[in-house]
Design a protein around this motif. Structure first.
Motif: not given
Length: 679
Positions: A466-469, A471, A437, A439, A442, A474, A415
């Motif tokens: 941003l690593y929470d993206y 998912t 990857s 965002v 972001g 994804l 991300a």
């Protein structure tokens, strides 16, 4: 001097290591030539060759000329020759031209069969491997095809002397295919065939007849139990033997070319005279074969030597053709695997080592601020400093190493933002980061380190939200890539729910997962749901955290005997097959759980490195080099050596990942592994 693994390992204190009965340090059982090692890495067909034919079978310089010609024939067919010998005590697979010339002129090289390998190696002597000795080396090196002139066997009057070549028993416990011209005419061919049957060895004639050849002549008066008509049929036989896991060898008996064959009567008369002379002189055991061959050559005015050379060249051509066909068959087998989809239906998907490795993990911009004053005061003052910026992130670093070593064939799912830092990371290795990857809106993850004038980190700051993206959705977008990947790599930055989902999918596909912890808090993420991991690479602090999570009552107090502690901690982590534990200056311990409570443990000493420039990417570079060895199908010791060398390159560059790895690969410096392992 600084130890390489001090930079790789994230724990700062290293205790004294005591010897343990569970731990064996690395012994360099094999050294590969650069050409052979490169062939193993690239999956090229390889043909093993013995060396007694050089030292004991022919006079100099005819032996050297023949050795070069045989290797050239194999090369022309599209395979790589690997002549085997013991040089100064080191079992060596693949000889250089200089080494071949040295061996060809040697007067002191000993014949090395199974019983001789260890004594010759222990004494640091030179040894020429027999069929049996070469079979052992081929097994260790995972080379499935071996070419020789003729096999040893049951000697004439063997029922009285019990003189039986170790070649036969070795064939019974080796899964190698041996191309030869039958057994030497000086032997009892009938009893030899009976002995091979007892050992479970599949014996085949080659070509359009089932006559079993007798070295100098195309017929021995005996018939082979089976026949293969060409190289493709022989390769299919070898493939079937491996699929059935029979564990015994195959003999492909190729008749000498008709134009080079000798008169059976002349040969038999020469053999009988030589046998009588050997009895008179009391020659027996391993000395009798070279004596009789020399006597026959003399009696036939050199014609037998010419025949010997002709048949070994012909065998080399046939063996190389079989090796090439076997490689083609393996490519087909590995090119289509049957997998179950979510509905339980069967579908086919391409799975081969040429597919991209999938790395799922962090990517960020690393910035360092090195204060040039002697002290750093955190009181709001402004200090002069030198700044630097480079691409970072554990997953990204490992992915870049693999990208450079594999000439691509690696993809990173992460991300990053659509900002300047995100563009910087995307441009750093174009094509590495998957487009999904990015965002929108972001902020690309970043890490800043404040270093004092000596380079020690005084303060670290990270923006990693941003690593929470990264998912589950994804990951599912790229499920085809995951399915095709030979290996999936996860780092500790991946959200736990995503991590568990990935591991579960890989477990269903029987696909190996390599988990790289990033700190003690993230090391436990994959343990929550008892996920099965193939590989993980913690330091001892992370290992303690993982073991404590699985077994809260386990004692994780620091001890003076780190090795024993690591072994006990590893026993708790039964769902992890291979633990690669970094131990600072002591090196790396690799622990394989065998399921019986007693893991297999090996300690690999660290190398020393002078003038370290940067330590930030050494650990990730080690992991990338080690994984590259795994993907190349190399022995564990060479995987570790590759990791050490890649980490060393990282220590000597200002960036997290050395950009010169592709240069190492191109000029083969990277693969001089015999010099990389601590002695």
């Amino acid at each position: 001097m600084a130890y390489l693994l001090k930079a790789i390992c994230r724990c700062s204190r290293v205790a004294t290591v005591h010897h343990s009965r569970h731990v064996s340090t690395i012994s360099r059982r094999l050294v590969y030539s650069e050409e052979v090692l490169q062939a193993k890495i690239e999956g090229k067909p390889i043909v093993a060759l013995e060396s007694t034919i050089i030292t004991h079978g022919m006079p100099y310089p005819k032996n050297l000329e023949t050795a070069h010609e045989v290797e050239q024939i194999i090369t022309e067919q599209g395979a790589i020759p690997a002549t085997v010998a013991i040089l100064k005590g080191q079992l060596t697979v693949g000889l250089t031209k200089v080494q071949l010339e040295y061996l060809a002129q040697s007067k002191n090289a000993l014949k090395a069969s199974r019983r001789d390998l260890a004594p010759i190696a222990a004494a640091g002597l030179d040894g020429a491997t027999t069929v049996a000795g070469t079979l052992i080396a081929a097994e260790l090196a995972d080379i499935p095809i071996f070419v020789t002139g003729g096999l040893g066997g049951v000697h004439r009057e063997g029922e009285l002397t019990m003189d039986i070549s170790a070649d036969l028993s070795e064939l019974g416990r080796s899964k190698t295919l041996v191309v030869c011209s039958g057994v030497k005419s000086i032997l009892d061919i009938g009893r030899t065939l009976e002995y091979l049957e007892t050992q479970g060895v599949c014996v085949c004639s080659y070509g359009d007849t089932d006559d079993f050849p007798a070295f100098y002549t195309p017929r021995s008066g005996y018939r082979a139990p089976y026949r293969v008509g060409n190289a493709r049929e022989a390769a299919r036989l070898l493939s079937s033997t491996h699929a059935l896991q029979l564990g015994s060898g195959i003999v492909i008996a190729v008749p000498i070319p008709k134009e080079s064959a000798m008169d059976e009567k002349i040969i038999e008369e020469a053999i009988q005279r030589a046998l009588e002379e050997a009895k008179k002189q009391g020659i027996q055991g391993k000395e009798i074969t070279p004596f009789i061959l020399a006597a026959v050559a003399k009696a036939t005015a050199g014609s037998s030597l010419d025949a010997n050379i002709a048949l070994i060249k012909n065998n080399a051509k046939v063996g190389a053709e079989i090796a090439v066909e076997f490689k083609k068959l393996n490519d087909v087998v590995n090119g289509a695997k049957v997998l179950k989809d979510k509905a339980g239906r069967q579908r086919s998907a391409e799975l081969h080592t040429g597919n991209d490795v999938l790395v799922i993990g962090g990517a960020n911009v690393d910035r360092t601020y090195r204060v040039t004053e002697d002290q750093v005061k955190l009181d709001g003052s402004t200090h002069p400093c030198k700044t630097a910026q480079c691409a970072g992130g554990v997953g990204r670093n490992i992915a870049e190493v693999l990208w450079r070593l594999q000439r691509g064939r690696t993809r990173l799912l992460t991300a990053i933002g659509d900002d300047a830092d995100g563009q910087y990371l995307a441009d750093n290795v174009p094509g590495l980061i998957l487009k999904d990857s990015v965002v929108k809106g972001g902020r690309t993850p970043s890490y800043a380190a404040v270093l004092d004038s000596s380079g020690e980190c005084q303060l670290g700051l990270g923006d990693m939200t941003l690593y929470d993206y990264i998912t589950i959705d994804l990951v599912n977008k790229h499920m085809d890539l995951l399915v095709r990947a030979p290996l999936v790599i996860l780092d500790g930055n991946v959200p736990q729910t995503t991590m568990v989902h990935v591991i579960e999918q890989c477990n269903k596909l029987n696909k190996p997962v390599f988990f790289e912890p990033t700190d003690i808090r993230k090391a436990i993420k994959p343990l929550n749901f008892r996920c099965h991991l193939m590989y993980t690479s913690p330091n001892i602090s992370e290992l303690r955290a993982m073991a404590k999570y699985v077994s809260p009552t386990i004692n994780t107090s620091h001890t003076t005997d780190e090795v024993s502690e690591i072994i006990e901690l590893a026993k708790v982590l039964k769902d992890i097959q291979v633990l690669i534990v970094t131990m600072g200056a002591k090196g790396v311990i690799i622990i394989k759980n065998r399921g019986n409570g007693e893991p297999d443990v090996r300690l690999y000493p660290a190398e020393t490195v002078d003038k370290i420039i940067n330590v930030s990417g050494a650990g990730d570079s080690f992991a990338g080099g080690y994984i590259f060895g795994l993907l190349s199908g190399l022995d564990e010791s060479y995987c570790v050596a590759m990791g050490f060398q890649t980490a060393k390159a990282a220590l000597l560059t200002s960036t997290t990942v050395p950009t010169e790895l592709n240069v190492y690969r191109k000029n083969a410096k990277f693969f001089q592994l015999d010099n990389l392992i601590s002695k």
